[in-house]
Scaffold this motif. Structure first.
Motif: not given
Ligand code: CMP
Length: 503
Positions: A381-382, A397-399, A407-408, A432-436
């Protein structure tokens, strides 16, 4: 007669005092945490022995024998037991309660000295001058001197280590370069014990630490404790070294990896060029010395993924090249499989499903493989960058940030895409997208989408619709309510997309 002698013996050996002190110590010890609790096993055993000796004295007196020596032994042992109890009350209970923690070696030495004094005192009572005996008998002095040589060396070594602080409890040390290292847990009067990473305890006589070379890992004056590690990797020598170095530093240098220090920053060195490979070395500083190989592995995993995302393959050893007979037919077959994989991916994405097959094929050609490992951040993010990702395998996951927490807002899976907002509007990443878990994506960059938009202008509207829905969801997650209007958001986004793509 026997009972009188027994009573007198118990009084002479001060059994009541010693037993009272022992009970006091035991009661206090019960209230202490088990890890630091004193366990007065030796004084208890000595006290039992004292009682046995007193009974023997009474029996000797009752039967008319000379009980002097038995009584002396009982008194001596009672004194030693009492000294030990007093020292335990002082060093293990009193001082820790007052917040004073003496080094273990000092406690050991005080205990030994107190017992020595007690023995001399008993000797004097018995009419023996222990000090005189030692100084006047040359043979005895020589025997004691030889016997204590090593012990004294160890005691002096231990004291010196404590005083000059060259080795401290908590340090990671190795006995010489290249030797396995361990953490110092205790410096005692005779030895220093070290716990290794393999859960072994190594007991090193203090004199060895004084005589040999000791390497203290990760210590540098004025710097925090951190250890330099290095990871070697090999890449085809034809690839531009700048690209390889950027790819690795972009991942390990700029993104956070647990227990890798920010300063000094990680470095990548080109250390050799040989056998048609370029040999690189990634160096970083480890902050948690106990986890050396674990962090090495994490860094290695990140390195492999970072290189793959840039399309850089690790070099195959030349022996293996000789064994793998690459043929043109095989290459063509592999290329065809990869191309059909990509076409299938594009066709499966709802966003591109309506496009003409020719545009789909063109887009498919522009896809770059972008694998990520569990926990890796794909978009932050940003941050500014303009790639769109399509998930081929795995989940993400997108948060969004909400104050200090995050927050997701969504969990995406195969066939889903993300990163379209920054790509289409040029704005910083909205989430922010994180590999789950393990995540395989295809990446499309702005130029490719621009070509698709030229060929299929309706795509802009389709994208704006998805964008608007997600934007409204994001706003709701950030503000915690009040979902805006999708239609208004869509109009606004269409305008921004047109501006960004210059239409
Ligand atoms: P972008 O802003 O480029 O980078 C972060 C991405 O997260 C964003 O594009 C979207 O693709 C994705 N994203 C944001 N909000 C949502 C949402 N509510 N549902 C699914 N994906 C989202």
């Amino acid at each position: 007669m026997f009972w009188d002698a027994l009573w007198q013996g118990l009084i002479d050996a001060r059994v009541a005092y010693v037993a009272g002190a022992l009970v006091l110590l035991t009661v206090i010890a019960r209230r202490m945490p088990p890890a630091t609790r004193p366990r007065p096993r030796v004084p208890t055993a000595l006290l039992v022995l004292v009682v046995v000796l007193v009974v023997a004295t009474a029996a000797e007196v009752a039967s008319g024998y000379d009980a002097r020596w038995t009584m002396l032994a009982a008194q001596g042992l009672a004194l030693i037991s009492g000294v030990q109890i007093a020292l335990a009350l002082c060093f293990r209970v009193g001082l820790p309660a007052a917040g004073v923690r003496l080094p273990r070696i000092l406690v050991d030495i005080c205990t030994a000295a107190a017992i020595g004094v007690a023995l001399i005192w008993i000797g004097q009572h018995a009419g023996l001058s222990v000090a005189g005996l030692i100084t006047t008998s040359a043979v005895l002095t020589a025997v004691i001197g030889f016997a204590l040589q090593d012990t004294l060396g160890n005691v002096m070594g231990g004291l010196a280590l404590q005083l000059d602080q060259s080795v401290r409890v908590g340090d990671w040390i190795a006995l010489g370069h290249g030797q396995p290292s361990g953490r110092v847990v205790e410096i005692r009067w005779r030895y220093t014990s070290i716990e290794t990473r393999a859960w072994e305890t190594v007991v090193v006589p203090n004199s060895m630490l004084m005589k040999g070379v000791v390497v203290v890992s990760g210590r540098r004056v004025g710097e925090p404790a951190q250890l330099r590690r290095q990871i070697d990797f090999y890449v085809d020598f034809r690839l531009p070294p700048g690209e390889v170095i950027d790819a690795v530093l972009g991942e390990v240098g700029e993104r956070e990896v647990r227990h890798v220090a920010r300063t000094p920053a990680p470095q990548v060195l080109l250390v050799a060029l040989r056998d048609s490979v370029a040999h690189y070395q990634l160096r970083f500083w480890l902050t948690e010395l106990a986890l050396d190989e674990v962090v090495d592995s994490d860094v290695r995993v990140r390195l492999v993924y970072a290189l793959r995302r840039r399309g850089i393959e690790l070099a195959i050893p030349s022996q293996a090249v000789l064994l793998t007979a690459d043929s043109e037919a095989r290459d063509a077959r592999l290329a065809e499989t990869a191309a059909s994989d990509r076409r299938a991916t594009i066709a499966a994405v709802a966003l591109f499903a309506g496009l003409e097959p020719a545009i789909q094929v063109a887009l498919a050609r522009e896809l770059t493989a972008a694998p990520f490992t569990a926990g890796e951040v794909v978009t932050r993010e940003g941050e500014r960058d303009d790639s769109l990702f399509v998930i081929a395998r795995g989940h993400a996951r997108v948060a969004v940030a909400q104050g200090a927490a995050s927050r997701e807002v969504a969990r995406l899976g195969p066939g889903d895409f993300f990163g379209e907002m920054a790509l289409m509007t040029g704005e910083p990443r909205s989430a922010t997208v994180v590999a789950d878990g393990e995540l395989r994506c295809w990446r499309i960059d702005k130029a490719a989408v621009e070509r698709a938009l030229t060929a299929h202008p309706a795509l802009a509207e389709q994208l704006a619709e998805v964008l608007a829905e997600r934007r409204v969801q994001l706003d709701a997650a950030r503000d915690g309510g009040g979902a805006g209007k999708v239609a208004t958001a869509k109009q606004d986004l269409m305008a921004r997309i047109s501006r960004f793509f210059g239409r």
